[in-house]
Structures are given as structure tokens and as C-alpha cells.
Enzyme design. Structure first.
Site, short mmCIF file in Angstrom:
data_model
loop_
_atom_site.label_atom_id
_atom_site.label_comp_id
_atom_site.label_asym_id
_atom_site.label_seq_id
_atom_site.Cartn_x
_atom_site.Cartn_y
_atom_site.Cartn_z
N CYS A 193 -0.16 2.30 -4.53
CA CYS A 193 -0.91 3.52 -4.58
C CYS A 193 0.05 4.95 -4.35
CB CYS A 193 -2.19 3.89 -3.93
SG CYS A 193 -3.47 2.82 -4.28
N HIS A 201 0.73 -1.38 -0.03
CA HIS A 201 0.06 -0.20 0.01
C HIS A 201 0.93 1.31 0.03
CE1 HIS A 201 -3.83 -1.83 0.47
NE2 HIS A 201 -3.78 -2.40 1.44
#
EC number: 3.4.22.-
Length: 299
Positions: A178, A136
């Protein structure tokens, strides 16, 4: 297509002196400056003007994969599908000659410790180094199992002044994460070492020979299919399998960008905002030569 006779740096040198601008060079920056010890000397892995990196060392080099599926941070969901990415990337890198090591769910301190240990190793017999991170992320940060860290922590210890046995060699970083929460709705287009060579020594910037590939552009979302893996890793692995020994890395990554941009679109019909969204990777290159993972010659 490049054949087996491709030149990897064993070329006759041309005696071209370093270009000077007659003095008066200034930096476009404010404040104090610090130097990275420019007088350090490292072994020259390829002639000064060679068009290709020397990929004929004894070993291809290390490939390190930090694969994050589960997190101690409650706000972060498990990354279902990341093991598909890790397995596929590991397999294709092994076919290209890399020594692959996969680390699942490491904490930030563990990542930093291993990065430092790797930088302190002797890479004299290696062509290059590759690091992949599957995790992430947000703008300017990546997540380990326990906390976040800055992406540049990954390559900080591999600059030429800190890791001289990788000086002049490619150092590649692939980051699937991301970089923010903005969405890309897209737009529709319509039809209206060479020892004993005569080459003289030369100096390089300590940040030369890096390539950093993010799965998406800064500020934007990066997509992952829970069954087939992330769009970026699917495309990267496919291109490496198809042309990893023939195309130079920047050409190959151009087609990775094309594949992600054109062949993928989010499928989330229950959410109008998340449905039919697009993505394109972001490549930053400080490479100074062409890089091709040609088939290893026997030693």
C-alpha cells in the site's frame, strides 16, 4: 513479437557527439548542491546508441525477493497470501534465467545489510538486477519485520557511482505494498558490452537505467487476495510467463497495468466502503533503452 535475431547492443556505432546547449545551463533547485563524482569510469556494457540493453552476458543476474508475511509491529496484520506471490514470482523469474533468492520476514537492518553486500558484489557478467518487495506500506515508507524504512533505501546503493559493475545495466524494483489508505472507486466508461567496438566512451547520469514499479499509485490502497495473492503480482507473473521473452519491459508493464485496472475488483460485500474498489500500478522508468528478457545464448 521479437524473434531470436533481436539486436541486444552489438550494433555499429554512430559517432554522435554529446549534445551541448552553448552554456548557461542551470538547475531548477534552491540551496546547495552535491556531486556524485562524475569523473568515475565504469565498463561500457553496450554501444552508446544501441536501442536495446545487452542481455547476452554470461548470467541474467540476481533476483532478490523480500517476502514479508509476519511482523513484530502489533498494528500490522499478517499478509496471508503473500507466499503465493513469492512462489509464483520466483518460478517465473527462474524461467527467465535469474538466480533467485527469497528472504522471508527480514528486519530493516538485515535488509539494508544485504542490499549493501549485493551492491559490493561484482556484477560484470550479469545482464541486470531485480529486487522485489512484498510487504505492508504507507505513503513514502515500507515495512520490514520490525520497523519502517524509505523505499529509496532499496536502490540507493545501486546507482552507477556506487555500483559500477551495474552501470549502464537495468536495475528493476517491483514493490507490492500500500502507498496509503485512499480507495479508488473507479468510473464506468460507456460507448456514446561490447568490447573492441569502435564506439567511443560516453557518460550517463548515475540514476539512469532504473525502473521502479509500485503496485498502486501514491496515497492509495493495494489489494491482495488471501488465496491467489496480490492483484499486481498475479498480473505481473502472468505477463512475464506469457510474453517475458518477447515484449520489452515497458510494453509488458503497460499490459500489467491494464490487467490490474480492468480484470480486478475488490469483493468485500460486508463493507460498502471496501466493496467493488479498483487499483492501478504506478511505473517510474529511468531506462534508457528497450529491455527484453530474450532467451539466453549459450556461452
Amino acid at each position: 513479437m521479437l524473434d531470436g535475431k533481436q539486436d541486444n547492443g552489438n550494433v555499429d556505432s554512430v559517432d554522435i557527439k554529446q549534445r551541448t546547449n552553448g552554456g548557461g545551463d542551470e538547475g531548477d533547485a534552491l540551496g546547495s548542491n552535491s556531486s556524485s563524482q562524475p569523473n568515475r569510469v565504469a565498463r561500457m556494457p553496450v554501444d552508446r546508441n544501441a536501442p536495446y540493453y545487452n542481455m547476452n552476458h554470461k548470467h541474467r543476474g540476481m533476483a532478490i525477493i523480500f517476502n514479508h508475511e509476519h511482523f513484530d509491529i502489533h498494528s500490522l496484520k499478517s499478509r496471508t497470501g503473500t507466499n503465493v506471490d513469492s512462489d509464483n514470482l520466483s518460478k517465473v523469474l527462474k524461467t527467465l534465467g535469474f538466480k533467485v533468492t527469497v528472504f522471508p520476514n527480514l528486519k530493516s537492518e538485515e535488509i539494508n545489510k544485504f542490499i549493501q553486500q549485493t551492491a559490493e558484489m561484482d556484477h560484470s557478467d550479469a545482464d541486470c538486477l531485480l529486487v522485489a518487495v512484498l510487504t505492508h506500506g504507507e505513503l513514502g515508507m515500507l515495512y520490514a519485520k520490525d520497523t519502517h524504512y524509505k523505499p529509496d533505501n532499496l536502490w540507493y546503493y545501486f546507482t552507477a557511482d556506487k555500483c559500477p559493475t551495474l552501470a549502464g545495466k537495468p536495475k528493476l524494483f517491483f514493490i507490492q505494498a500500500c502507498q496509503g489508505d485512499r480507495l479508488d472507486g473507479g468510473i464506468t466508461l460507456s460507448r456514446t558490452e561490447t568490447d573492441g567496438s569502435p564506439s567511443t566512451s560516453y557518460r550517463i547520469p548515475v540514476h539512469a537505467d532504473f525502473l521502479i514499479a509500485f503496485s498502486t499509485v501514491p496515497g492509495y490502497f493495494s489489494w491482495r487476495n488471501t488465496t491467489r495473492g496480490s492483484w499486481f503480482m498475479q498480473a505481473l507473473c502472468e505477463e512475464l510467463r506469457y510474453a517475458g521473452t518477447e515484449r520489452d519491459i515497458l510494453t509488458l508493464l503497460t499490459f500489467v497495468c491494464q490487467k490490474v485496472a480492468l480484470d480486478f475488483e475488490s469483493n468485500a460485500p460486508d463493507s460498502a466502503m471496501m466493496h467493488q474498489q479498483k487499483q492501478v500500478p504506478c511505473i517510474t522508468s529511468m531506462l534508457t533503452r528497450l529491455l527484453v528478457f530474450g532467451k539466453k545464448q549459450s556461452h
